[in-house]
Scaffold this motif. Sequence first.
Motif, mmCIF file in Angstrom:
data_model
loop_
_atom_site.group_PDB
_atom_site.id
_atom_site.type_symbol
_atom_site.label_atom_id
_atom_site.label_comp_id
_atom_site.label_asym_id
_atom_site.label_seq_id
_atom_site.Cartn_x
_atom_site.Cartn_y
_atom_site.Cartn_z
ATOM 1 N N GLN A 407 0.845 -1.268 -0.060
ATOM 2 C CA GLN A 407 -0.026 -0.106 -0.031
ATOM 3 C C GLN A 407 0.851 1.145 0.079
ATOM 4 O O GLN A 407 0.859 1.898 1.125
ATOM 5 C CB GLN A 407 -0.968 0.092 1.262
ATOM 6 C CG GLN A 407 -2.008 -1.158 1.246
ATOM 7 C CD GLN A 407 -3.013 -1.143 2.262
ATOM 8 O OE1 GLN A 407 -2.468 -1.178 3.368
ATOM 9 N NE2 GLN A 407 -4.249 -0.825 2.136
ATOM 10 N N GLU A 410 0.004 4.916 1.285
ATOM 11 C CA GLU A 410 -0.532 5.105 2.512
ATOM 12 C C GLU A 410 0.787 5.536 3.495
ATOM 13 O O GLU A 410 1.959 5.066 3.096
ATOM 14 C CB GLU A 410 -1.106 3.883 3.155
ATOM 15 C CG GLU A 410 -2.243 3.436 2.314
ATOM 16 C CD GLU A 410 -3.523 4.314 2.682
ATOM 17 O OE1 GLU A 410 -3.852 4.815 3.777
ATOM 18 O OE2 GLU A 410 -4.179 4.613 1.648
ATOM 19 N N ASN A 412 2.855 5.028 6.787
ATOM 20 C CA ASN A 412 2.792 3.991 7.377
ATOM 21 C C ASN A 412 4.275 4.145 8.113
ATOM 22 O O ASN A 412 5.061 2.990 7.443
ATOM 23 C CB ASN A 412 2.238 2.710 6.871
ATOM 24 C CG ASN A 412 2.436 1.417 7.821
ATOM 25 O OD1 ASN A 412 2.680 1.939 8.867
ATOM 26 N ND2 ASN A 412 2.642 0.334 7.086
#
Length: 503
Positions: A407, A410, A412
């Motif tokens: 992902q 995103e 993170n």
Amino acid sequence: MEAAGTWALLLVLLLLLLSLTLPASRARGHLPPGPAQLPLLGNLLQLRPGALYSGLLRLSKKYGPVFTVHLGPWRRVVVLVGHKAVQEALGDQAEEFSGRGTLATLDQTFNGHGVFFANGERWRQLRKFTMLVLRDLGMGKREGEELIQAEVQHLVEVFQGTEGCPFDPSLLLVQATSNIVCLLLFGLRFSYEDEEFQAVVRAAGGTLLGISSPWGQTYEMFSQLLQPLPGPHTQFLRHLDTLVAFTAQQVQRHQGNLDTSGPARDLVDAFLLKMAQEEQNLSTEFTEKNLLMTVTYLLFAGTMTVGATVRYALLLLLKYPEVQKQVQEELMRELQAGQAPCLGDRVRLPYTDAVLHEAQRLLALVPMGMPHVVTRTTHFRGYTLPQGTEIFPLLGSVLHDPAVFEQPEEFNPGRFLDVEGRFKKPEAFLPYSLGKRVCLGEGLARAELFLFFTAILQAFSLESPSSPDSLSLQPAVSGLFNIPPAFQLQVRPADHHPTVQTR
């Protein structure tokens, strides 16, 4: 925007009129496949100026991670997408891919001179010299760290002076990071209120914006046609002229008071001393032109890159206040109250380090990568790239490679931590590129990022007059550089006395 659209329309009409009179470029060697080009237009229909990077990513879905495009009729480029392709080229075949390609928006000024734009023996000599001088001046040593820490303290004091009122941190962050490079280059530190300094910093920002704008991308594709014509490119060239004039002024100041018997005070001193040593060498690369262009580029890069990245990291903490809380908890747990962060603390601050790395990855400051050329005829993945073939290694596609980063769009920070919470860095974390042309200021940039970020978070809690949901993380401009959006910041003294947790 309307003016840019008008210019783009006029450009297309002019190209169509000329398409019958000028030949398209002819490919040599066995190049990777790519979209068919039109006479004179190249792949203009597939690559919309203003969205060049996203257009190249879109083409890679059809043609694979290595393909050929034509930026107008004169410029044929092989594009590398994803970690594996970029690693195999710039890393595994570093020597063959070590040439510097074209940045049409800047080439008129630099013309192959200076440490960044040079090739061959000129580049090797200038790079080796510049690296050694910066190291002697403290880069990578305790002296360099103290220089950064002193500037960090100036910035913290200015932030304190805002007294909780909203402000745009963009200019201050860029001025702070510019001061560090000005100390290394010129031995000078400027007040943030200095009008000449503000003009230089704004000129650097205007240059960055100009080369990344839709018109700047159009100019990259059709520079030979557009260069003699009036248009928006003349504005960002004026910004660049401001940087060159400022650098020339500083060089003249150094020439007037150069101490030939003492050690160099800064990089300009060191270069002038080297020029004096090589005065009888008719083939020397240590010339005033190479001095001016080396220092101008370092001033531009050192001013804009770190400041933009710190700004984006602060924006992320406004967007995700829970991440800010975790960073500050780690800082308060690992550092004594009043203890200024130092580079030696990095190993004890894995979460903070992970947040900084994730901010760099997500921003992908230079998504297009800097253009390379192959220095000799090169075999790569079954293709034959003739000497001089231009290469676009898309660093944004490496930092957002879904094969490495799950992902990837995103935010993170956890992706940079192992199961025990220790920091880990994937091989594909390449914001500074790799190989022979890796950013020569990488060590300085990493030190600045860590020291500025940790000092700000140690001193302040960050707030926004807007709700976190309303803050956009999308670049304000995306071209050669991803320029973070502007935002308002409020800072309040951080709580250095967290509640003691009991079992």
